[in-house]
Design a protein around this motif. Structure first.
Motif, PDB file in Angstrom:
ATOM      1  N   ARG A 141      52.627  -9.641  60.041  1.00  0.00           N
ATOM      2  CA  ARG A 141      53.826  -8.916  60.459  1.00  0.00           C
ATOM      3  C   ARG A 141      54.694  -8.582  59.243  1.00  0.00           C
ATOM      4  O   ARG A 141      54.790  -9.367  58.306  1.00  0.00           O
ATOM      5  CB  ARG A 141      54.632  -9.746  61.459  1.00  0.00           C
ATOM      6  N   LEU A 145      61.203  -5.905  58.831  1.00  0.00           N
ATOM      7  CA  LEU A 145      61.754  -5.539  60.132  1.00  0.00           C
ATOM      8  C   LEU A 145      62.624  -6.631  60.749  1.00  0.00           C
ATOM      9  O   LEU A 145      63.418  -6.364  61.645  1.00  0.00           O
ATOM     10  CB  LEU A 145      60.624  -5.177  61.104  1.00  0.00           C
ATOM     11  N   THR A 147      62.143  -8.973  62.929  1.00  0.00           N
ATOM     12  CA  THR A 147      62.068  -8.877  64.391  1.00  0.00           C
ATOM     13  C   THR A 147      62.509 -10.156  65.103  1.00  0.00           C
ATOM     14  O   THR A 147      62.693 -10.148  66.327  1.00  0.00           O
ATOM     15  CB  THR A 147      60.629  -8.542  64.817  1.00  0.00           C
ATOM     16  N   ARG A 240      55.483  -1.793  61.339  1.00  0.00           N
ATOM     17  CA  ARG A 240      55.565  -3.089  62.021  1.00  0.00           C
ATOM     18  C   ARG A 240      54.546  -4.079  61.465  1.00  0.00           C
ATOM     19  O   ARG A 240      54.802  -5.279  61.382  1.00  0.00           O
ATOM     20  CB  ARG A 240      55.347  -2.898  63.522  1.00  0.00           C
TER      21      ARG A 240
END
Length: 270
Positions: A141, A145, A147, A240
């Motif tokens: 990952r 980002l 996340t 992503r």
């Protein structure tokens, strides 16, 4: 050195039974199956419950490696599991004495290794098992980002449906350490029909693409394509996923030859 097999999420049968329903395959599965179409032999490192390995074994010779006995127990019982050579071993140190046309690490397995040293050991395993014209692929990952931010047990609560277990409530609660890029998270499950609730914590590491590229090169591997998703789109900083697709930078039969130059001995590959 950490041992991923020590994580209850993988070694405890009560938790391993939720793995497949909580981690549904999609385009990543399709991409790997397509990539394996020309391969005779496939090595699935961190194969988990063996969904991909069992599917590939219909057409390829497949070996699946995982340190968690509870995951391999599920893999062996899976349809097609009898066609796979299952090996309980640590991806960082396993040496099978053979080479493969394709090596895969899916489901972000690479991230369970929590330091440069551990990730370099995994890349050395890939290098040691790859055929001269073989390919490798894995996913990680993208830490850019972030996340995990804002996610907690309350807003991550969702329901899953399983043919055997029925309706399941699942949640995830993370905590990120900026000093080492390691995310500690808790996964929990409640089977609504029985009221059974189980949970456990585990850790994963986020590695930036530039750092990953340097480690791959140092392992004697070269990336042919950097993907940003499993649809095959190229990597970009806001992607992503970080997905390298590559090969050996040299063949196992290559050797260094000494020669002379005016500036002194130099090394060339011959």
């Amino acid at each position: 050195m950490t041992d991923p097999a020590d994580d209850r999420l993988y070694r405890d049968p009560a938790l391993a039974q939720f793995y497949d329903v909580a981690n549904q395959w999609g385009v990543d599965f399709d991409y790997c199956v397509s990539l394996a179409s020309d391969a005779i032999s496939v090595l699935d490192l961190g194969c988990g419950t063996g969904q991909l390995a069992s599917a590939l074994a219909r057409n390829q010779k497949v070996t699946g490696v995982d340190p968690a006995a509870a995951m391999l127990d599920i893999a062996r019982r899976r349809p097609g599991g009898d066609k796979v050579a299952w090996v309980q071993a640590d991806t960082r140190s396993v040496r099978l004495g053979e080479r493969f046309d394709l090596i895969v690490l899916t489901g972000h397995v690479f991230q369970v290794f929590l330091s440069d040293e551990e990730q370099k050991a995994v890349l050395a395993t890939i290098s040691a098992h790859l055929n001269p014209d073989g390919r490798f692929i894995f996913d990680s990952r993208n830490p850019r980002l972030r996340t995990w931010e804002g996610r907690n047990r309350h807003n991550s609560l969702h329901r899953l449906e399983d043919p055997q277990l029925g309706t399941i409530e699942a949640w995830n609660e993370p905590s990120y350490d900026e000093t080492n890029n390691v995310l500690t998270y808790e996964n929990g499950y409640t089977v609504l029909g029985s009221g059974q609730t189980v949970s456990a914590t585990a850790q994963i590491r986020y590695t930036f693409q530039e750092e990953l590229a340097a480690m791959i090169e140092a392992a004697g591997l070269v990336v042919e394509r950097w993907l940003g998703d499993w649809e095959g789109n190229p990597y970009r900083p806001e992607a992503r996923e970080i997905i390298p697709v590559g090969r050996l930078a040299y063949t196992p039969s290559s050797k260094f030859c000494e020669t002379d130059s005016r500036s002194g001995p130099i090394k060339v590959v011959c």
